[in-house]
Design a protein around this motif. Structure first.
Motif, mmCIF file in Angstrom:
data_model
loop_
_atom_site.group_PDB
_atom_site.id
_atom_site.type_symbol
_atom_site.label_atom_id
_atom_site.label_comp_id
_atom_site.label_asym_id
_atom_site.label_seq_id
_atom_site.Cartn_x
_atom_site.Cartn_y
_atom_site.Cartn_z
ATOM 1 N N MET A 57 -19.190 -27.372 15.853
ATOM 2 C CA MET A 57 -18.548 -28.623 15.457
ATOM 3 C C MET A 57 -17.279 -28.819 16.284
ATOM 4 N N ASP A 58 -17.051 -30.065 16.741
ATOM 5 C CA ASP A 58 -15.959 -30.305 17.675
ATOM 6 C C ASP A 58 -15.374 -31.690 17.462
ATOM 7 N N GLU A 59 -14.655 -32.158 18.494
ATOM 8 C CA GLU A 59 -13.999 -33.461 18.401
ATOM 9 C C GLU A 59 -14.995 -34.600 18.230
ATOM 10 N N ASP A 60 -16.223 -34.428 18.745
ATOM 11 C CA ASP A 60 -17.233 -35.464 18.563
ATOM 12 C C ASP A 60 -17.572 -35.648 17.090
ATOM 13 N N ASP A 61 -17.607 -34.539 16.348
ATOM 14 C CA ASP A 61 -17.857 -34.621 14.912
ATOM 15 C C ASP A 61 -16.724 -35.347 14.211
ATOM 16 N N LEU A 62 -15.512 -35.119 14.692
ATOM 17 C CA LEU A 62 -14.344 -35.804 14.131
ATOM 18 C C LEU A 62 -14.447 -37.310 14.366
ATOM 19 N N MET A 63 -14.805 -37.693 15.575
ATOM 20 C CA MET A 63 -14.977 -39.110 15.891
ATOM 21 C C MET A 63 -16.075 -39.729 15.030
ATOM 22 N N HIS A 64 -17.144 -38.971 14.798
ATOM 23 C CA HIS A 64 -18.250 -39.475 13.983
ATOM 24 C C HIS A 64 -17.780 -39.808 12.569
ATOM 25 N N LEU A 120 -13.011 -26.411 10.920
ATOM 26 C CA LEU A 120 -13.486 -25.680 12.092
ATOM 27 C C LEU A 120 -12.735 -26.050 13.362
ATOM 28 N N LEU A 121 -12.061 -27.194 13.356
ATOM 29 C CA LEU A 121 -11.218 -27.540 14.504
ATOM 30 C C LEU A 121 -10.111 -26.512 14.710
ATOM 31 N N GLU A 168 -2.787 -37.084 13.660
ATOM 32 C CA GLU A 168 -3.705 -37.653 14.654
ATOM 33 C C GLU A 168 -5.141 -37.592 14.137
ATOM 34 N N ARG A 169 -5.499 -36.477 13.496
ATOM 35 C CA ARG A 169 -6.842 -36.358 12.926
ATOM 36 C C ARG A 169 -7.056 -37.391 11.824
ATOM 37 N N MET A 170 -6.015 -37.634 11.040
ATOM 38 C CA MET A 170 -6.120 -38.644 9.983
ATOM 39 C C MET A 170 -6.409 -40.018 10.570
ATOM 40 N N THR A 171 -5.717 -40.372 11.655
ATOM 41 C CA THR A 171 -5.920 -41.702 12.232
ATOM 42 C C THR A 171 -7.315 -41.836 12.846
ATOM 43 N N ILE A 172 -7.931 -40.714 13.215
ATOM 44 C CA ILE A 172 -9.285 -40.755 13.777
ATOM 45 C C ILE A 172 -10.322 -40.931 12.677
ATOM 46 N N ILE A 173 -10.188 -40.156 11.592
ATOM 47 C CA ILE A 173 -11.209 -40.222 10.548
ATOM 48 C C ILE A 173 -10.988 -41.391 9.590
ATOM 49 N N ALA A 174 -9.753 -41.887 9.519
ATOM 50 C CA ALA A 174 -9.432 -42.982 8.591
ATOM 51 C C ALA A 174 -8.497 -43.972 9.264
#
Length: 276
Positions: free
Chosen positions: A1-8, A28-29, A217-223
């Motif tokens: 699992m990687d950044e692509d999963d985060l974008m998804h 897992l990041l 930054e992860r928050m702004t990607i997933i939400a």
């Protein structure tokens, strides 16, 4: 699992998010190279144990009260997941990988396990946003049952909930806060944001602003539709001297914000930034 999963996660509809699997993606990041399969297997093992317990307990479909009891029996009992009272502020309590390893966690991380397991059974379950706490609501709006995963799935009565709302009890228990008048079931993205926010708050409190920035930054990607994450990201970018980054974050926030006073505040802050 990687950044692509985060974008998804940021692209799928909210109701398509499987909470425990999404929380594992986020965890897992921070554990590069780790195999996520054993954790997915455990999620399935919990569902299988619930299915077996349900079949043993009753020949009929269990009602909300029975579902709540089964969840407590399996997750809080057989799998020994409980709230970490001794080291509550340990960042591991909001990292689902470490929560599974230690069988200890925060209200929000444990609630994710309960809600996801219940939904795998086809039961209605939601994380309930309570001041400084997260409960789980089992069943529909007619006869719901509240449980507290932090206490091993213990039932929460209406009287206990009202007492909690009156005191505004914060995370960590025992404190006094501002009373509130209502609670609400959280959308899946809001639950994940709450999980990341717990980590970001602890990171910044420990003096690790860069780690906090990564989490926002992860928050702004997933939400991307949640303005608070953009605001905090911009604030930390300014602390880091990243003026272009802060301007970009504030611009993104401006695009999703419709509240006039907040838009005016964002515009004022953007106007005060030095030219890059």
């Amino acid at each position: 699992m990687d950044e692509d999963d985060l974008m998804h996660l940021g692209l799928v509809d909210d109701d398509e998010i499987i909470l425990d699997e999404a929380a594992l993606v986020l965890a897992l990041l921070d554990h590069p190279g780790m195999d996520g399969e054993p954790y997915l297997d455990l999620f399935e093992a919990i569902a299988e144990a619930l299915d077996e317990a349900s079949a043993t307990a009753s020949a009929a479909e269990p009602d909300a009260e029975e579902q709540a009891e089964l969840l407590a029996q399996v997750i809080g009992g057989a799998f020994d997941f409980i709230g970490d009272r001794e080291t509550y502020d340990d960042p591991a309590n909001a990292d689902v990988v470490r929560v599974v390893d230690r069988r200890r966690g925060l209200p929000v991380s444990l609630s994710i396990l309960y809600v996801a397991a219940a939904r795998r059974m086809g039961w209605i379950a939601n994380a309930l946003d309570v001041p400084g706490h997260v409960l789980v609501l089992i069943g529909d709006e007619t006869v719901p049952v509240m449980i507290d995963p932090f206490r091993g799935g213990e039932r929460v009565s209406q009287e206990q909930l009202l007492a909690l709302l009156k005191t505004g009890l914060p995370a960590g228990e025992g404190g006094q806060g501002s009373p509130v008048r209502h609670v609400a079931a959280m959308p899946n993205r809001a639950v994940l944001v709450r999980l990341l926010l717990n980590q970001a708050t602890r990171a910044e409190r420990a003096g690790d602003g860069r780690r906090a920035l990564t989490l926002f930054e992860r928050m702004t990607i997933i939400a991307p539709g949640y303005p608070h994450a953009w605001w905090e990201q911009a604030r930390l970018q300014l602390v880091d001297g990243d003026i272009p980054g802060a301007r970009k974050s504030l611009s993104a926030m401006l695009e999703i914000t419709r509240e006039p006073d907040l838009r005016a505040r964002i515009t004022e802050v953007m106007g005060s930034l030095p030219a890059s």
